[in-house]
Design a protein around this motif. Structure first.
Motif, short mmCIF file in Angstrom:
data_model
loop_
_atom_site.label_atom_id
_atom_site.label_comp_id
_atom_site.label_asym_id
_atom_site.label_seq_id
_atom_site.Cartn_x
_atom_site.Cartn_y
_atom_site.Cartn_z
N ILE A 1 -7.30 2.49 2.13
CA ILE A 1 -7.15 2.01 0.74
C ILE A 1 -6.16 2.86 -0.06
CG2 ILE A 1 -8.35 1.71 -1.47
CD1 ILE A 1 -10.68 0.49 0.13
N PRO A 2 -6.31 4.20 -0.11
CA PRO A 2 -5.35 4.97 -0.91
C PRO A 2 -3.90 4.77 -0.46
CG PRO A 2 -7.21 6.35 -0.30
CD PRO A 2 -7.33 5.06 0.47
N SER B 1 -4.43 -4.35 -11.73
CA SER B 1 -3.30 -5.25 -11.97
C SER B 1 -3.10 -6.27 -10.87
CB SER B 1 -2.01 -4.44 -12.16
OG SER B 1 -1.62 -3.86 -10.93
N LYS B 2 -3.68 -6.03 -9.71
CA LYS B 2 -3.56 -6.98 -8.61
C LYS B 2 -4.93 -7.56 -8.32
CE LYS B 2 0.36 -5.18 -6.10
NZ LYS B 2 0.80 -4.73 -4.77
N PRO B 3 -5.12 -8.85 -8.55
CA PRO B 3 -6.45 -9.44 -8.31
C PRO B 3 -6.84 -9.47 -6.84
CG PRO B 3 -4.87 -11.13 -8.98
CD PRO B 3 -4.16 -9.82 -9.07
N VAL B 4 -5.81 -9.39 -5.95
CA VAL B 4 -6.08 -9.46 -4.51
C VAL B 4 -5.22 -8.42 -3.80
CG1 VAL B 4 -5.83 -10.90 -2.45
CG2 VAL B 4 -6.66 -11.92 -4.56
N PHE B 5 -5.83 -7.71 -2.88
CA PHE B 5 -5.13 -6.79 -1.99
C PHE B 5 -5.49 -7.18 -0.57
CE2 PHE B 5 -4.64 -3.84 -5.52
CZ PHE B 5 -3.54 -3.08 -5.18
N TYR B 6 -4.60 -6.88 0.36
CA TYR B 6 -4.90 -7.04 1.77
C TYR B 6 -4.84 -5.67 2.42
CZ TYR B 6 -4.48 -12.07 1.36
OH TYR B 6 -4.67 -13.38 1.00
N ILE B 7 -5.88 -5.31 3.14
CA ILE B 7 -5.92 -4.07 3.91
C ILE B 7 -5.66 -4.45 5.36
CG2 ILE B 7 -7.40 -2.19 4.73
CD1 ILE B 7 -6.47 -1.87 1.85
N GLN C 1 -5.34 -3.47 9.38
CA GLN C 1 -5.75 -2.54 10.42
C GLN C 1 -5.74 -3.25 11.76
OE1 GLN C 1 -9.91 -1.45 10.67
NE2 GLN C 1 -9.36 0.67 11.16
N ASN C 2 -5.07 -2.66 12.74
CA ASN C 2 -5.02 -3.21 14.10
C ASN C 2 -4.64 -4.69 14.11
OD1 ASN C 2 -5.85 -0.68 15.00
ND2 ASN C 2 -8.01 -1.27 14.92
N ASN C 3 -3.57 -5.04 13.42
CA ASN C 3 -3.07 -6.42 13.35
C ASN C 3 -4.01 -7.40 12.67
OD1 ASN C 3 -0.66 -5.70 14.66
ND2 ASN C 3 -1.66 -5.89 16.66
N TRP C 4 -5.00 -6.90 11.96
CA TRP C 4 -5.89 -7.75 11.16
C TRP C 4 -5.64 -7.46 9.69
CZ3 TRP C 4 -9.33 -11.43 12.83
CH2 TRP C 4 -9.58 -11.47 14.19
N SER C 5 -5.73 -8.48 8.85
CA SER C 5 -5.64 -8.31 7.40
C SER C 5 -6.97 -8.70 6.78
CB SER C 5 -4.53 -9.18 6.82
OG SER C 5 -3.27 -8.65 7.15
N PHE C 6 -7.47 -7.81 5.95
CA PHE C 6 -8.76 -8.03 5.29
C PHE C 6 -8.52 -8.24 3.80
CE2 PHE C 6 -9.44 -5.33 8.98
CZ PHE C 6 -10.44 -6.01 9.65
N LEU C 7 -8.94 -9.38 3.28
CA LEU C 7 -8.76 -9.74 1.88
C LEU C 7 -9.78 -8.99 1.02
CD1 LEU C 7 -7.64 -11.69 -0.37
CD2 LEU C 7 -9.52 -13.20 0.26
N MET C 8 -9.28 -8.33 -0.04
CA MET C 8 -10.14 -7.67 -1.03
C MET C 8 -9.83 -8.25 -2.40
SD MET C 8 -10.05 -3.54 -0.37
CE MET C 8 -8.43 -3.40 -1.06
N ARG C 9 -10.87 -8.72 -3.08
CA ARG C 9 -10.71 -9.16 -4.47
C ARG C 9 -11.08 -8.01 -5.39
NH1 ARG C 9 -13.78 -13.33 -6.68
NH2 ARG C 9 -15.48 -12.74 -5.32
N THR C 10 -10.37 -7.88 -6.49
CA THR C 10 -10.60 -6.80 -7.45
C THR C 10 -11.52 -7.27 -8.56
OG1 THR C 10 -8.39 -5.97 -7.03
CG2 THR C 10 -9.47 -5.19 -9.02
#
Length: 154
Positions: free
Chosen positions: A56-57, A91-97, A99-108
């Motif tokens: 995340i950081p 400021s960003k309602p959505v981030f993608y993390i 890892q290992n060719n996977w993207s995980f959606l995070m809502r703020t």
């Protein structure tokens, strides 16, 4: 905290109650470093919490220190130490993390003391633009007055 004459907490129906006033709650928020806290909700899977503390950081481009804790199986609490990072996270309602060719959606979500992970939040983030605003209106009082025309500023 409210107490009876004997120093005991008040009781309702024989059960003790603890009641804090707003100033006490605000002081607890400061004491626990919760001024710059956001919640991230994962919708479809998520990495291990130890991995999230590293990812995340870096992937959210945070400049200061932060603490990342698990609130529930889908919610992560991020305590930023810098106002700049707090604003950036909100400021960003959505981030993608990634890892290992996977993207995980995070809502703020904005954290508040009454946050309940079992309910959807009723707090929404709104960004207001004032194109061509003269510099003499950049002060906090002026900006809050302009924002108050739209709704209650935080």
């Amino acid at each position: 905290m409210a107490a009876t004459a004997g120093g005991q907490p008040p009781a309702e129906h024989g059960e003790p109650q603890v009641i804090w006033d707003v100033e006490e709650v605000n002081q607890m928020i400061v004491n626990e470093n919760l001024e710059y806290v956001v919640i991230r909700k994962f919708s479809y899977g998520w990495p291990d919490i130890q991995d999230l503390r590293k990812l995340i950081p870096k992937q959210c481009e945070l400049k200061g220190e932060c603490n990342i804790d698990l609130l529930s199986n889908r919610h992560v609490l991020i305590r930023a130490t810098l106002l700049e990072d707090y604003v950036h996270l909100l400021s960003k309602p959505v981030f993608y993390i990634t890892q290992n060719n996977w993207s995980f959606l995070m809502r703020t979500m904005k954290w508040d003391p009454m946050f309940n992970h079992e309910e959807e939040t009723t707090i929404a983030i709104a960004w207001i633009s004032f194109p061509s605003l003269p510099p003499n209106f950049f002060g906090e009082d002026a900006v809050f007055s302009l924002a108050a025309a739209v709704g209650k500023p935080p």
